[in-house]
Design a protein around this motif. Structure first.
Motif, short mmCIF file in Angstrom:
data_model
loop_
_atom_site.label_atom_id
_atom_site.label_comp_id
_atom_site.label_asym_id
_atom_site.label_seq_id
_atom_site.Cartn_x
_atom_site.Cartn_y
_atom_site.Cartn_z
N GLU A 223 0.86 -1.17 0.00
CA GLU A 223 0.00 0.00 0.00
C GLU A 223 0.90 1.23 0.00
O GLU A 223 1.82 1.33 0.83
CB GLU A 223 -0.90 0.01 1.23
N ALA A 224 0.66 2.15 -0.92
CA ALA A 224 1.55 3.30 -1.07
C ALA A 224 0.75 4.60 -1.10
O ALA A 224 -0.32 4.66 -1.71
CB ALA A 224 2.37 3.18 -2.34
N ASP A 225 1.30 5.61 -0.44
CA ASP A 225 0.70 6.94 -0.52
C ASP A 225 0.94 7.54 -1.91
O ASP A 225 0.11 8.28 -2.42
CB ASP A 225 1.32 7.85 0.54
N ASN A 226 2.11 7.22 -2.47
CA ASN A 226 2.48 7.74 -3.78
C ASN A 226 3.26 6.67 -4.53
O ASN A 226 4.00 5.89 -3.93
CB ASN A 226 3.34 8.99 -3.64
N VAL A 227 3.11 6.67 -5.86
CA VAL A 227 3.81 5.71 -6.72
C VAL A 227 4.46 6.47 -7.86
O VAL A 227 3.81 7.32 -8.49
CB VAL A 227 2.84 4.65 -7.31
N ILE A 228 5.73 6.19 -8.11
CA ILE A 228 6.41 6.79 -9.26
C ILE A 228 6.59 5.71 -10.33
O ILE A 228 7.22 4.68 -10.07
CB ILE A 228 7.78 7.38 -8.89
N ILE A 229 6.03 5.94 -11.50
CA ILE A 229 6.11 5.00 -12.61
C ILE A 229 7.29 5.40 -13.49
O ILE A 229 7.27 6.46 -14.11
CB ILE A 229 4.82 5.00 -13.45
N THR A 230 8.31 4.54 -13.55
CA THR A 230 9.47 4.85 -14.41
C THR A 230 9.71 3.75 -15.44
O THR A 230 10.77 3.70 -16.07
CB THR A 230 10.76 5.05 -13.58
N ALA A 231 8.74 2.87 -15.61
CA ALA A 231 8.91 1.78 -16.58
C ALA A 231 9.14 2.35 -17.98
O ALA A 231 8.61 3.41 -18.32
CB ALA A 231 7.67 0.89 -16.59
N PRO A 232 9.92 1.66 -18.82
CA PRO A 232 10.17 2.15 -20.18
C PRO A 232 8.86 2.33 -20.96
O PRO A 232 7.87 1.62 -20.73
CB PRO A 232 11.03 1.06 -20.80
N LEU A 233 8.88 3.25 -21.90
CA LEU A 233 7.71 3.52 -22.72
C LEU A 233 7.19 2.26 -23.39
O LEU A 233 5.97 2.04 -23.46
CB LEU A 233 8.07 4.56 -23.79
N GLY A 234 8.10 1.40 -23.89
CA GLY A 234 7.66 0.18 -24.55
C GLY A 234 6.82 -0.70 -23.66
O GLY A 234 5.83 -1.31 -24.11
#
Length: 437
Positions: A223-234
């Motif tokens: 469970e997260a207050d915030n999530v940073i998505i850094t997965a490659p565009l592909g």
């Protein structure tokens, strides 16, 4: 808690910054290693060899402070006397240095200097880069030079690239490139120190605007207050991360307007030098179109040469069996250098489009979608977005762009937390004042 998806440069940059600010951070990485598209191998030659990102682009790149802090050393790729060029017919023989080719052939030089006619026509709506250059009067030979060099570096055919995005990206562009002697992975390892990183964690994300998110991975749920998505565009375009509910229309528009260009590297080890010591690179008229030697100025007995290949050049090569592609590349190099008996003691193909957790080289803006990067970068709390694809066109598709994006996303979260804290303090103060005395 904050969860960062991806342990490439963007994810590690964000997690490092947040951890330094006292935040509890967990990094979930689908691969069994960190670094993402930074992939340094130390067992190929006497020196590190980059199977992924290789160069620092520009003297003003944001990662220079890290390079200097760590005491790393670099080699400057000057692209003048240290580079050979095979020109297009009727000027294609003999090989010239880049300096000679540019000074003797103005039609070639403009595809390197990009000093375009002034005044020049405005870019049309939805216009691609190749069409724009044709309107400027570029000849077929000049378009071939663009295809061989600039488009190959961009990662896709000029006929697919947004002309506006390309021209915007050229503003203030620094063409100096540098190679880190000790290897790019030194930056990655530094940023990863002390972080909580979980490998082989493929994720699905349940989220609602303004609420906490649940991240379900193959390892555990968080469970997260915030999530940073850094997965490659592909990976994002392929839907490999399941978002419940689906991402909003603006994000879907952004993903449609960006493409993950195909990029491969062919890497050959030779028992002895195959070019004079002052030559570091070759701009070929064949496929592969771009060659360089990471052995340049290393003083090693063996010599490594790398072919950097993207767009349709790459598509042609990866349509072949791996052994055939490597043989094709070696024969092309032998022909350009006039070395009929050229043989490699080892060879490698790094096929980034085939990597299931990358699915390509780096992002490009498609014609008509020059605003896509900005839309992809826009925060949608509790989801925040980073990675080279979220950067403006002058830093996108670079390691330092990925680094900057991670710093930005981290700051967005810290500012959001501060606003929430200030709001809570204000509310408490108002309640205190409202109490009867």
């Amino acid at each position: 808690m904050i969860v960062v998806i991806g342990a490439g440069m963007a994810g590690l940059s964000a997690a490092h910054a947040l951890s330094a600010a006292g935040q509890e951070v967990t990094v979930l990485e689908a691969k069994s290693r960190i670094g993402g598209r930074v992939y340094t191998k130390h067992d190929v030659a006497e020196h590190p060899v980059e199977f992924g990102a290789e160069l620092i682009h520009g003297r003003g790149a944001a990662i220079w402070p890290l390079v200097n802090e760590l005491g790393l050393h670099t080699v400057h790729w000057e692209k003048q006397e240290d580079a050979w060029v095979r020109l297009e017919p009727p000027h294609h023989t003999p090989l010239l240095t880049m300096k000679e080719a540019r000074s003797q052939h103005p039609d070639f030089d403009i595809t390197r200097s990009w000093k375009l006619p002034n005044p020049r026509p405005e870019v049309l709506a939805n216009e691609d880069f190749a069409s724009y250059l044709k309107r400027l009067g570029f000849s077929e030979n000049q378009l071939n030079y663009v295809r061989r060099s600039y488009s190959n570096a961009c990662g896709e055919e000029a006929s697919k690239l947004s002309a506006k995005a390309i021209l915007d990206g050229m503003k203030g562009e620094d063409s100096d490139d540098f190679r880190i002697i000790e290897g790019y992975d030194h930056l990655i390892k530094h940023l990863a120190q002390g972080l909580h990183i979980i490998h082989e964690a493929v994720v699905a994300i349940d989220w609602q605007t303004g609420a906490k998110a649940m991240i379900h991975s193959t390892k555990a749920s968080y469970e997260a207050d915030n999530v940073i998505i850094t997965a490659p565009l592909g990976v994002l375009k392929a839907g490999q991360i399941l978002f419940r509910p689906a991402l909003p229309a603006e994000k879907r528009y952004a993903l449609a307007g960006l493409s993950m260009g195909p990029v491969v590297k062919l890497i050959y080890v030779f028992d002895k030098a195959i070019t004079p010591p002052h030559i570091s690179s070759l701009y070929s008229a064949q496929n592969p179109p771009m060659w360089w030697s990471p052995s340049y100025k290393r003083g090693s007995e063996k010599q490594v040469w790398t072919a950097f290949v993207s767009s349709n050049w790459a598509r042609d090569l990866i349509s072949m069996p791996e052994a055939d592609a490597l043989d094709y590349g070696l024969k092309s190099l032998a022909q350009e250098l006039g070395l009929a008996e050229l043989k490699a003691s080892a060879s490698y193909l790094m096929n980034w489009p085939a990597d299931p957790y990358t699915l390509g080289g780096y992002s490009v803006s498609l014609a008509g979608y020059h605003q896509a990067r900005k839309k992809l970068a826009k925060a949608t709390p509790p989801l925040f977005w980073a990675g080279e694809a979220t950067q403006e066109d002058n830093t996108a598709a670079t390691v330092h762009g990925a680094y900057l994006s991670g710093q930005r996303a981290a700051q967005e979260i810290l500012k959001r937390q501060q606003r929430s804290k200030n709001k809570t303090i204000k509310t408490q103060a108002q309640m205190t004042l409202a109490q009867p005395r």
